[in-house]
Design an enzyme around this catalytic site. Structure first.
Site, mmCIF file in Angstrom:
data_model
loop_
_atom_site.group_PDB
_atom_site.id
_atom_site.type_symbol
_atom_site.label_atom_id
_atom_site.label_comp_id
_atom_site.label_asym_id
_atom_site.label_seq_id
_atom_site.Cartn_x
_atom_site.Cartn_y
_atom_site.Cartn_z
ATOM 1 N N SER A 1 0.831 -1.207 0.000
ATOM 2 C CA SER A 1 0.000 0.000 0.000
ATOM 3 C C SER A 1 0.865 1.258 0.000
ATOM 4 O O SER A 1 1.969 1.285 0.527
ATOM 5 C CB SER A 1 -0.908 0.022 1.230
HETATM 6 N N1 SAH Z 1 -1.166 -3.608 3.542
HETATM 7 C C1 SAH Z 1 -0.616 -4.517 2.571
HETATM 8 C C2 SAH Z 1 -1.551 -4.511 1.386
HETATM 9 C C3 SAH Z 1 -1.344 -5.601 0.452
HETATM 10 S S1 SAH Z 1 -2.472 -5.612 -0.896
HETATM 11 C C4 SAH Z 1 0.758 -4.025 2.187
HETATM 12 O O1 SAH Z 1 1.002 -2.821 2.341
HETATM 13 O O2 SAH Z 1 1.581 -4.796 1.735
HETATM 14 C C5 SAH Z 1 -3.855 -6.434 -0.198
HETATM 15 C C6 SAH Z 1 -3.639 -7.842 0.207
HETATM 16 O O3 SAH Z 1 -4.915 -8.366 0.559
HETATM 17 C C7 SAH Z 1 -3.086 -8.751 -0.879
HETATM 18 O O4 SAH Z 1 -1.922 -9.374 -0.429
HETATM 19 C C8 SAH Z 1 -4.215 -9.778 -1.117
HETATM 20 O O5 SAH Z 1 -3.750 -11.075 -1.407
HETATM 21 C C9 SAH Z 1 -4.937 -9.730 0.211
HETATM 22 N N2 SAH Z 1 -6.330 -10.181 0.172
HETATM 23 C C10 SAH Z 1 -7.290 -9.928 -0.746
HETATM 24 N N3 SAH Z 1 -8.446 -10.530 -0.416
HETATM 25 C C11 SAH Z 1 -8.199 -11.193 0.759
HETATM 26 C C12 SAH Z 1 -8.985 -12.024 1.592
HETATM 27 N N4 SAH Z 1 -10.263 -12.316 1.325
HETATM 28 N N5 SAH Z 1 -8.406 -12.547 2.691
HETATM 29 C C13 SAH Z 1 -7.116 -12.292 2.991
HETATM 30 N N6 SAH Z 1 -6.317 -11.521 2.242
HETATM 31 C C14 SAH Z 1 -6.854 -10.966 1.124
#
Ligand code: SAH
Length: 219
Positions: A69
């Site tokens: 993010s």
């Molecule tokens: N805050 C994290 C954001 C990663 S992007 C960072 O800064 O790295 C969002 C993440 O949510 C992704 O890794 C994706 O795989 C995960 N995601 C999406 N749907 C999800 C779900 N139903 N359960 C768990 N993780 C999920």
């Protein structure tokens, strides 16, 4: 701290200070949060080829079609949680790189974080271990189910956008609790704040955002 964590050149303290200045310009003011974001080596959470860009205020690819993010978004969501009150037990949905998890871990007593993509979760686990953040529990699962075992939570932070707020997550909110969650599809997502007290459940729209989709099942 060793040099890998401390950073040099484009990952140095001066570069990080510029990121903090940018966050302040965008209205982030919580001093402890800003301090934690200055100290946390975001470059460790991205692959080597992108490390020189780690302190730009942008999302960056982390593989598997996912992104770390944008620092502003991490700061904004965390600040909304902190404004609500002291953070005891937090649930994060979407560990991704583990960067947001690392920020939360330094501002909350305990963080529970779920991620549906196993290799991302493993990488995040290693980064969090390197930073010696031990108040974090990670789980490989579909966050649509929340994490029942440790519920209820004081705060829930969701890092992927569902088309509506999952009932299961609402059910895992404590008696006085907050959830920050992007809602909507494609380019029309809005960050929402859900606050629960003994007598009320309030849902507010905060601002337009751009998250990866909240997807079912595990990989
Ligand atoms: N805050 C994290 C954001 C990663 S992007 C960072 O800064 O790295 C969002 C993440 O949510 C992704 O890794 C994706 O795989 C995960 N995601 C999406 N749907 C999800 C779900 N139903 N359960 C768990 N993780 C999920």
């Amino acid at each position: 701290m060793n040099q890998r964590i401390e950073g040099i050149g484009m990952t140095s303290r001066r570069t990080r200070e510029r990121m903090i200045a940018r966050l302040k310009e965008l209205g982030i003011s919580h001093s402890e949060l800003l301090r934690v974001m200055l100290e946390t080596p975001r470059h460790l959470f991205v692959e080597e080829a992108l490390q020189s860009r780690a302190y730009e205020d942008t999302a960056l690819p982390i593989g598997f079609n996912q992104t770390i993010s944008q620092p502003y978004i991490v700061a904004r969501m965390t600040e909304l949680l902190l404004e609500w009150g002291p953070l005891d037990k937090v649930l994060e949905v979407g560990t991704g790189s583990g960067y947001q998890t690392a920020i939360l871990a330094q501002l909350a007593k305990r963080v529970h974080s779920v991620e549906r993509i196993y290799p991302l979760q493993q990488r995040a686990r290693r980064c969090l271990q390197d930073l010696k953040l031990r108040n974090v529990r990670l789980k490989h699962s579909d966050g649509g189910w929340g994490w029942e075992e440790y519920a209820p939570y004081d705060a829930i932070l969701v890092a992927a956008a569902p088309s509506e707020i999952p009932e299961t997550l609402l059910a895992q909110m404590g008696r006085r609790s907050i959830m920050i969650i992007p809602v909507g599809q494609g380019r029309t997502q809005i960050l929402h704040r859900v606050t629960r007290t003994e007598v009320s459940l309030e849902v507010e729209e905060i601002e337009p955002v751009n998250f990866v989709p909240f997807l079912p099942g595990v990989l």
